[in-house]
Write an enzyme that holds these catalytic residues in place. Sequence first.
Site, short mmCIF file in Angstrom:
data_model
loop_
_atom_site.label_atom_id
_atom_site.label_comp_id
_atom_site.label_asym_id
_atom_site.label_seq_id
_atom_site.Cartn_x
_atom_site.Cartn_y
_atom_site.Cartn_z
N ARG A 81 0.85 -1.19 0.00
CA ARG A 81 0.00 0.00 0.00
C ARG A 81 0.89 1.24 0.00
O ARG A 81 1.67 1.44 0.94
CB ARG A 81 -0.90 -0.01 1.24
CG ARG A 81 -1.72 1.23 1.45
CD ARG A 81 -2.68 1.08 2.64
NE ARG A 81 -3.43 2.29 2.85
CZ ARG A 81 -3.16 3.22 3.76
NH1 ARG A 81 -2.15 3.07 4.59
NH2 ARG A 81 -3.90 4.30 3.84
N HIS A 125 -2.65 10.94 0.28
CA HIS A 125 -2.15 10.75 1.65
C HIS A 125 -1.51 12.08 2.06
O HIS A 125 -0.31 12.16 2.30
CB HIS A 125 -1.18 9.57 1.71
CG HIS A 125 -0.97 9.01 3.10
ND1 HIS A 125 -1.12 7.68 3.40
CD2 HIS A 125 -0.61 9.61 4.26
CE1 HIS A 125 -0.84 7.49 4.69
NE2 HIS A 125 -0.53 8.65 5.23
N GLU A 170 -7.29 8.53 5.72
CA GLU A 170 -7.60 9.26 6.94
C GLU A 170 -8.07 10.69 6.71
O GLU A 170 -7.40 11.65 7.13
CB GLU A 170 -6.40 9.26 7.89
CG GLU A 170 -5.93 7.86 8.26
CD GLU A 170 -4.88 7.88 9.38
OE1 GLU A 170 -4.30 8.94 9.65
OE2 GLU A 170 -4.66 6.82 9.97
N ASN A 298 -7.58 2.07 9.81
CA ASN A 298 -6.29 2.22 10.48
C ASN A 298 -6.53 2.24 11.98
O ASN A 298 -7.39 2.99 12.46
CB ASN A 298 -5.60 3.53 10.08
CG ASN A 298 -5.20 3.54 8.61
OD1 ASN A 298 -5.32 2.54 7.92
ND2 ASN A 298 -4.70 4.68 8.15
N TYR A 300 -4.56 2.27 15.88
CA TYR A 300 -3.34 2.34 16.69
C TYR A 300 -3.59 2.27 18.19
O TYR A 300 -2.81 1.68 18.93
CB TYR A 300 -2.57 3.65 16.40
CG TYR A 300 -1.94 3.67 15.02
CD1 TYR A 300 -0.70 3.10 14.79
CD2 TYR A 300 -2.61 4.23 13.94
CE1 TYR A 300 -0.12 3.10 13.53
CE2 TYR A 300 -2.04 4.24 12.66
CZ TYR A 300 -0.80 3.67 12.48
OH TYR A 300 -0.23 3.66 11.23
N GLU A 375 -3.63 0.07 8.20
CA GLU A 375 -2.46 0.48 8.99
C GLU A 375 -2.61 -0.01 10.41
O GLU A 375 -3.68 0.10 11.01
CB GLU A 375 -2.31 2.01 9.07
CG GLU A 375 -1.71 2.66 7.87
CD GLU A 375 -1.58 4.17 8.01
OE1 GLU A 375 -1.37 4.66 9.14
OE2 GLU A 375 -1.70 4.85 6.98
#
Length: 474
Positions: A81, A125, A170, A298, A300, A375
Amino acid sequence: MTVPAAPRSFPDGFTWGSATASYQIEGAATEGGRGPSIWDTFSHTPGKVLGGDTGDVAVDHYHRYEEDLDAMKAMGLGAYRFSIAWPRVQPGGRGPLNPEGVAFYSKLLDGLIARGIKPVATLYHWDLPQELEDEGGWTARETALRFEEYARLIVAALGDRVHTWTTFNEPWCTAYLGYASGVHAPGRHDGAAALAAVHHLNLAHGLAGRAIRELAPNAQLSITLNLHVIRPRSSSTDDARAVQRLDDLGNGAFLGPLLDGAYPERLFGDTAKTTDWSFVLDGDLELINIPIDVLGINYYSTTRVALWDGVSDRVMADGHGDSPYSPWVDCDDIDFLVQPGPYTAMGWNIDPSGMTELLLRTSKAYPHQPMMITENGAAFDDVVVDEDGVARIHDPLRVDYLSRHIDAVGVAMDAGADVRGYFLWSLLDNFEWSYGYSKRFGIIGVDFDTQVRTWKDSALWYQELIRTHQLPAI
Ligand code: PNW
């Protein structure tokens, strides 16, 4: 915390990938006809990026892509990606494509395909051509139209070789970190601008999605969202309401129009003092609601919040940048609590249960929507050691983080979540936005002076996981 006590197998068709982004790795900021982006301007503005770091050189991937492709092949990646730098292929954000810029991505795609690695290309991005920002950036509806033109041109030029087209990475970060908290380019502090940006990003997704469907009918269409796992401090209705407001702003403002064809109704009331949402025009929601093949997520960390009682000391501990301005528009009465550790080098708390929760919640809300983790990964302070003349990077904390989070993906899949793949952030150490080169997310270490790449233990560990399709027990 979930602990992968036993080895866990993943289905044969499950895609193991890794991810990067143009501005974070390419460098060559003024080469090959590339125009300036908002991140060039931002990083060259004193005080915006830690240490005054810029992406001018980054990890020189623009010149070293062959070596990086070989590493991907050796690792066994099923997919890669990456993102296309809009100002590299269409400098200035309008008009014909720049052939030299297109040639770079064309070579990259050929290199991936020759090595049997599926290309997953993101159109945006975060590196908006500066000229478009000068005309209002994402606060201007015109930028969505420009994005559609860019998408049409680049998809037509590269289309049949890209397996999955992702419109945005995002949009939450672009809108709220770019226009409200200002820790990302273009660095503005204006809640109304941020909400207009939310809508224009959504609209641009719809317009580009339509173009991708027309021009690359065999490709998969996707978008990547950083969805938030927000938990209340207590079981009070006040805290539940705080969670709901943040969920609407952070998740519903994107998932709603994309997958339900409507913004969450409460969002309008919650942001009424900032905007009247008059930038949403007739027909926009139908465009945005174009079906996608796979939703990129994504993940985290998690967030814990409470409604401020108006009396107690404030406990703001966002952990996502040091701006005095919040990314959360009209949420000044909500406290972000210090989370219990352990933490990564970003100060983000490590909580794999949030991964499972997020996947299960999303699959419950959208049962027929395939998902992939686009991600997940962690920054830690790696130690480079010399072992008999060979440089090694031992990163047990990263291996532990990855193990627990991949296990958490497996737990969600066991409970019925339709997850098609996992992309580790990141393949290489790189330019970590406002933290510059101070934070290392790579599983391949990069010496930022010599550009020498060294596989960390986590890269060897991931290679073995990919080979066996099995997550070893910790
Ligand atoms: C993502 N937050 O950024 C990006 O997609 C990557 O480019 C980046 O390197 C990676 O995560 C690690 O940071 C985020 O403040 C940046 O919530 C900030 C936030 C979330 C994601």
